[in-house]
Scaffold this active site. Structure first.
Site, PDB file in Angstrom:
ATOM      1  CB  SER A 151     101.880  49.008  43.073  1.00 31.35           C
ATOM      2  OG  SER A 151     101.681  48.931  44.467  1.00 31.35           O
ATOM      3  CB  CYS A 207      92.496  43.811  50.544  1.00 26.67           C
ATOM      4  SG  CYS A 207      94.199  43.973  49.974  1.00 26.67           S
ATOM      5  CG  ASP A 242      94.972  45.935  42.380  1.00 31.68           C
ATOM      6  OD1 ASP A 242      94.069  45.313  41.809  1.00 31.68           O
ATOM      7  OD2 ASP A 242      95.015  47.173  42.444  1.00 31.68           O
ATOM      8  CB  CYS A 274      91.578  44.971  47.101  1.00 29.33           C
ATOM      9  SG  CYS A 274      93.196  44.754  46.304  1.00 29.33           S
ATOM     10  CG  ASP A 275      95.176  48.910  45.691  1.00 27.47           C
ATOM     11  OD1 ASP A 275      95.161  48.735  46.913  1.00 27.47           O
ATOM     12  OD2 ASP A 275      96.219  48.893  45.022  1.00 27.47           O
TER      13      ASP A 275
END
Length: 581
Positions: free
Chosen positions: A491, A62, A94, A135-136
């Site tokens: 998720s 990511c 994650d 990323c998240d």
């Protein structure tokens, strides 16, 4: 970090810009000397100082390419006669930490990203920000930082990964997680799982489905902190580099016009964000993050409003995890603006909400169509983007359940039957590892309700995501006949009747802490119910005998942030001034 800034024309610095405190006057000669050591010159020092916050790292696909994305943004800042200053912050992968103790760091990383970007911008007296994310937790963390600083800011997504291909079909890391469950049940060979492992993630970029990163990237457009059309281009494309360069230029326009998050965000902005989330089948994590963003912005937003908006907003995009398509496919049809246009035309979003470009949502949609950057609605040719008149589902994907097990609410994303009703015996686990072992050993039976507790923001600490468990359940063929509930999270790739964010959490003595093996649990989506077949008196008696668990971590970052987290029902924020209890 960035290369030596290019020479550019002088852009006059306004008297009220913070950077004047470190660049102007004889007393600041030592400060300027430090800048000159890094290659900045008089023209740079006379220009607005734009921080480019970059969480590039080699620990996740990511973020592995974000140096290139940031460099394009730096070029845009420089071309627009600004002074770009790149600085770094952390990220947690994650997907790699999933299913391990390390996943407890994930939500904490959202807070550390927000804290660190805020600190650098404050400490170095920056005038504006371009916040880059992969990323998240990068995405909400960067948006939280922009809101806190209230500097002219442009949010810049790093773009999603291209899908992999396995036996002629597109796959993502979701398929690999579910393959683990399929192997344990004998539905897939280990050899095929290894093949999928090699094929699912072909390069850089965030996970490809409408998982958390792509959900929050889509929301960044709908809420107005990123330009419409900026989320869709995959990571490794020329279009992503161009979007980054334009973000750098836009940051200077925001400085010029004093366009800050507080002048963009409104209650209508958040309602638009929720409408897009539920219409696209976005991640449950967006509930947590939008509540946190609203708390940072001082805008009242309750968890119940997600359900209200979802009830009246149709789901019109069918992407993974419920469907088969990914972000790349949506981008090829015109991206998030296609969804926003259909929602706006039908009255589901507020067209007068402001955006970072200085245009309203309606004006921005018209501008994109006039310039040919998105197609007219009639030109969209896809079997996964529906109209509001003939939607994929009549209601949006996010449901907020309440009842004796979740007095403050719990969150579910519907990826299958939205009329799901389930009653079954509780199988109680004190943590994720116990539940995963139970599933992997083949003990689950049709009708079970898996209850995983002590995984909330404070109890975990850190509110782990549990894609490993949920994917194993689905991979064993129990997507429709086994429910799972937890005070932790899922998720964005999770699918099936999986209910997270149960509040109050077990660590606070919430009812989920009182459930015992074999208790009958009811999950009723149409009636938004999550309950246990116990009277108020029985729950009260159990609470009287309940003993609070001692924190597992008593020192270090997990102890510090674990003690500071608020309830998931309010975004699990740690900023004292932003809490909504």
């Amino acid at each position: 970090m960035s290369n030596t800034p290019q020479q550019h024309r002088k852009r006059e610095k306004r008297e009220d810009l913070p950077s004047r405190e470190v660049t102007e006057g004889a007393a600041r000669a030592p400060h300027r000397a430090m800048f000159r050591a890094m290659g900045y010159d008089d023209e740079d020092l006379s220009s607005p100082m734009v921080g480019v916050a970059n969480p590039a790292a080699d620990i996740t696909p990511c973020n592995v390419h974000l140096d290139d994305v940031a460099e394009s943004a730096i070029e845009g800042v420089d071309d627009a006669e600004g002074m770009p200053i790149e600085f770094g912050t952390i990220t947690i992968s994650d997907a790699i930490s999933m299913g391990t103790e390390g996943m407890k760091a994930s939500l904490i990383s959202r807070e550390i990203i927000a804290d660190s970007v805020e600190l650098v911008a404050f400490g170095e007296r920056m005038d504006a920000l371009v916040t880059v994310a992969g990323c998240d937790k990068n995405l909400p963390g960067m948006m939280m930082a922009a809101i806190r600083t209230d500097l002219p800011s442009v949010f810049l997504y790093g773009g999603s990964i291209m899908p992999g291909e396995h036996e002629g079909r597109e796959i993502t890391v979701q398929n690999v997680f579910e393959g683990v469950g399929a192997v344990s049940s004998g539905e897939m060979s280990e050899e095929e799982l290894v093949e999928m492992e090699h094929e699912a993630c072909p390069g850089a970029g965030s996970c490809g489905g409408m998982f958390t990163a792509n959900t929050m990237a889509s929301i960044s457009e709908a809420i107005g902190l990123a330009p419409l059309g900026s989320a869709g281009a995959p990571a490794e494309t020329d279009e992503r580099a161009e979007i980054a360069r334009e973000a750098g230029e836009l940051a200077l326009d925001c400085v010029e016009n004093d366009r800050t998050p507080s002048k963009i965000l409104s209650k209508e902005s958040f309602e638009n964000a929720i409408a897009v989330q539920v219409a696209m089948g976005g991640s449950t994590n967006a509930v947590l993050h939008l509540l946190a963003l609203a708390a940072e912005a001082g805008i009242d937003l309750s968890i119940e409003e997600f359900d209200e908006i979802s009830r009246r907003t149709p789901k019109i995009a069918n992407l993974q995890p419920g469907g088969t398509r990914v972000m790349k496919d949506l981008w090829e049809q015109g991206g998030v603006p296609v969804v926003v246009r259909r929602l706006f035309d039908a009255g589901y979003v507020h067209g007068d909400a402001m955006t970072v470009t200085g245009r309203t949502i309606e004006e921005e949609l018209d501008h994109l169509e006039e310039t040919g950057e998105i197609p007219d609605n009639s030109e969209v040719d896809a079997d996964f983007i529906y109209t509001t008149e003939e939607p994929y589902q009549d209601e949006g994907a996010i449901k907020i359940l309440k009842g004796s097990l979740a007095p403050d609410g719990a969150v579910l994303k519907v990826t299958g039957d939205d009329a799901f009703h389930h009653e079954g015996p509780a199988r109680v686990f004190e943590n994720e590892e116990e539940a995963m072992a139970y599933v992997q050993e083949g003990h689950i039976e049709s009708g079970d309700v898996l209850v995983i507790r002590n995984e909330g923001p404070r109890g975990g600490p850190g509110m782990r995501e549990m894609l490993g468990v949920t994917a194993a359940v689905v991979g064993q063929g129990h997507e429709d006949d086994v429910a799972l509930l937890t005070d932790g999270r899922f998720s964005g790739a999770t699918r099936g009747p999986m209910i997270g964010h149960v509040a109050p959490e077990a660590a606070d003595g919430g009812p989920i802490a009182l459930v015992e093996e074999g208790d009958t649990v009811t999950v009723d989506i149409p009636n938004r119910e999550l309950s246990v077949d116990l009277s108020d008196g029985e729950l009260s008696d159990r609470l009287d005998n309940w003993e609070r668990k001692q924190p597992r971590y008593t020192t270090g970052v997990l102890a510090k942030y674990g003690a500071q987290f608020g309830s998931a029902a309010n975004g699990a924020v740690t900023n004292p001034g932003a809490k909504r209890e």
